[in-house]
Design a protein around this motif. Sequence first.
Motif, short mmCIF file in Angstrom:
data_model
loop_
_atom_site.label_atom_id
_atom_site.label_comp_id
_atom_site.label_asym_id
_atom_site.label_seq_id
_atom_site.Cartn_x
_atom_site.Cartn_y
_atom_site.Cartn_z
N ALA A 230 0.81 -1.23 0.00
CA ALA A 230 0.00 0.00 0.00
C ALA A 230 0.84 1.28 0.00
N ASP A 231 0.27 2.32 -0.61
CA ASP A 231 0.83 3.67 -0.53
C ASP A 231 0.17 4.46 0.61
N ARG A 232 -1.16 4.33 0.69
CA ARG A 232 -1.90 4.98 1.78
C ARG A 232 -2.83 3.96 2.43
N VAL A 233 -3.26 4.27 3.66
CA VAL A 233 -4.14 3.38 4.41
C VAL A 233 -5.31 4.18 4.97
N ALA A 234 -6.52 3.63 4.79
CA ALA A 234 -7.72 4.19 5.42
C ALA A 234 -8.22 3.16 6.43
N VAL A 235 -8.41 3.57 7.65
CA VAL A 235 -8.85 2.67 8.72
C VAL A 235 -10.33 2.88 8.99
N MET A 236 -11.13 1.81 8.86
CA MET A 236 -12.57 1.90 9.08
C MET A 236 -12.96 1.22 10.38
N TYR A 237 -13.94 1.81 11.04
CA TYR A 237 -14.45 1.25 12.29
C TYR A 237 -15.92 1.60 12.41
N LEU A 238 -16.78 0.60 12.46
CA LEU A 238 -18.23 0.77 12.62
C LEU A 238 -18.80 1.73 11.58
N GLY A 239 -18.37 1.58 10.33
CA GLY A 239 -18.94 2.35 9.25
C GLY A 239 -18.34 3.72 9.01
N ASP A 240 -17.37 4.10 9.82
CA ASP A 240 -16.70 5.40 9.67
C ASP A 240 -15.23 5.21 9.34
N ILE A 241 -14.63 6.17 8.66
CA ILE A 241 -13.18 6.20 8.48
C ILE A 241 -12.60 7.01 9.64
N VAL A 242 -11.82 6.34 10.49
CA VAL A 242 -11.31 7.00 11.70
C VAL A 242 -9.91 7.58 11.49
N GLU A 243 -9.22 7.12 10.43
CA GLU A 243 -7.87 7.63 10.19
C GLU A 243 -7.44 7.30 8.76
N THR A 244 -6.79 8.25 8.10
CA THR A 244 -6.19 8.05 6.79
C THR A 244 -4.80 8.66 6.79
N ALA A 245 -3.81 7.89 6.30
CA ALA A 245 -2.44 8.39 6.32
C ALA A 245 -1.58 7.59 5.37
N PRO A 246 -0.45 8.14 4.92
CA PRO A 246 0.53 7.34 4.18
C PRO A 246 0.96 6.14 5.01
N VAL A 247 1.31 5.05 4.35
CA VAL A 247 1.51 3.79 5.06
C VAL A 247 2.60 3.89 6.12
N ARG A 248 3.73 4.49 5.80
CA ARG A 248 4.81 4.57 6.79
C ARG A 248 4.41 5.42 7.99
N GLU A 249 3.72 6.52 7.69
CA GLU A 249 3.29 7.41 8.78
C GLU A 249 2.31 6.71 9.70
N LEU A 250 1.37 5.95 9.12
CA LEU A 250 0.37 5.27 9.95
C LEU A 250 1.01 4.20 10.82
N PHE A 251 1.95 3.42 10.27
CA PHE A 251 2.58 2.38 11.07
C PHE A 251 3.51 2.96 12.13
N ALA A 252 4.17 4.06 11.80
CA ALA A 252 5.14 4.63 12.74
C ALA A 252 4.46 5.40 13.86
N ALA A 253 3.35 6.10 13.55
CA ALA A 253 2.71 6.95 14.57
C ALA A 253 1.20 6.95 14.38
#
Length: 551
Positions: A230-253
């Motif tokens: 992946a280049d970017r990641v969108a995290v979904m929870y209960l029908g909402d997107i709670v976080e979107t970030a570049p893959v390295r940024e999301l895994f690191a922080a």
Amino acid sequence: MNATEQLAVSIRDLRITFATDGGDVAAVKGIDLDVRPGEVLAVVGESGSGKTVTARSILGLLPETARVEGAVVLNGTDMVGLSPAKLRAMRGSEAAMIFQEPMTALNPVYTVGWQIAEGLRAHAASGQRRLSRRQAREKAIDILRRVGIPEPEKRVDDYPHQFSGGQKQRIVIAQALALDPAVIIADEPTTALDVTVQAEILDLLRLARDEFGTAIVLITHNMGVVADLADRVAVMYLGDIVETAPVRELFAAPQHDYTQRLLGAVPRLEVADRRFTGDADAEPIVAARGLEIEYPGRLGRKAFKAVQAVDFDIRPGEVLGLVGESGSGKTTIGRAIAGLAPVTGGSLRVLGQEMLGMREREFRAKRRELGFVFQDPASSFNPLLTIAQCVAEPLVVHGVAKSASDARDRVDELLEAVQLPKDFGDRFPHELSGGQRQRASLARALALDPKLLIADEPTSALDVSVQARVLDLFTELQERFGFAALFITHDLAVVDLLAHRVVVLHQGRIAEQGETAQVLGAPQADYTRRLIASLPVPDPVEQAARRAARG
């Protein structure tokens, strides 16, 4: 050209509601999402979070019970409210989907070559370009070769049931790639694949992105795959997107609490020293000596020997991990132990019963002592029964309960044990997500408190947070009740976590076996070392280093 037209996919204020007997259920609650040409966007989240529903909305593949609001723009065309004819024209050519459960995506009465060729010819006809049967067949053979199906010139005429689970998934991927679409929606594309084939499929998707500018929407619970592709990641929870970030940024922080919990639940290969503490001298629950399983040839074809010269034991209370690539014979051995595949040579004793030459009536009484979790939960449930009726079925068949309603208290206990709400028992299998169906399948397998549990990829369809809970539950139940288990999986981190011993299969033969810590920590066979080297690691920095080393 405005900003929307420059995007491969643009989703704005998407709301999806399903009408059910219990009232409307909001699956997606007003999300915004963009995918750029040539970008890989991973959408992650636990089962039921809405990620697959969101992906299906891009191709208009939602059931009639769904009410869709908002905009889903694919290459400048809003897919919401589009006519069936226009939807058909967009599917395959503009965007294609790789489905999570290949057996339900493939038609069992047609050869795989016919199914691929039919899609090619249908789109050629709609585009006023003639494509002969021979040309379509040649293209089908070529795409089967690209996704790693051996001997595609011969296998093109085989039916879906003649392929392993991983091979069926590759065929579904071949269908999606056949028309070189601008967008590929990959719903768990590597779920059923062993790590070596998974690496090849990820390379294939990466090639589609890099060479053809294909955008990829990746739906997955495998954070190693996310880190790798992946280049970017969108995290979904209960029908909402709670976080979107570049893959390295999301895994690191990771910023959101749910994202932090999701990453914390990822299993890692740590080579845990999980030793068997039971009676090593007790009579094995399962004993194989020179085991051979051969499928007869038909229509002039030679017989196929799926398993040959295999020796292993499963002792009471022991968990044996069985790993190997697709087609190595893992599932065949599991089915033979359950009396679902014939033993043609050697010896296989299960619960004291010799399976070579076994007659069904001789083994019927033993079935109560066996539990089986199938790889594909969608096809293992009767679609006309509710989940409660499916889970209660073993209790009714073996006379423990008179009816499904009489067994409801026990069913509710089992559903709660696998982290499903009790009211899910009143739903039908198609109303559950893939991961929820797999948990229901585990509940059914445990219904009769078996002495031996055969688990064929039981966590392959689960997101990492639910997988961690189910694996903890499996360990707790196994230690508490002491049942033996054959755990068939392609996930070495799961084997590391659960198994006392591991058997590595390669082309129907044992490449290596021994204590789990020894086999995974200091593998002796080259094939085992290749398996470990291909294991996806949930660390984008390490994955980048691996990709650079592979060239």
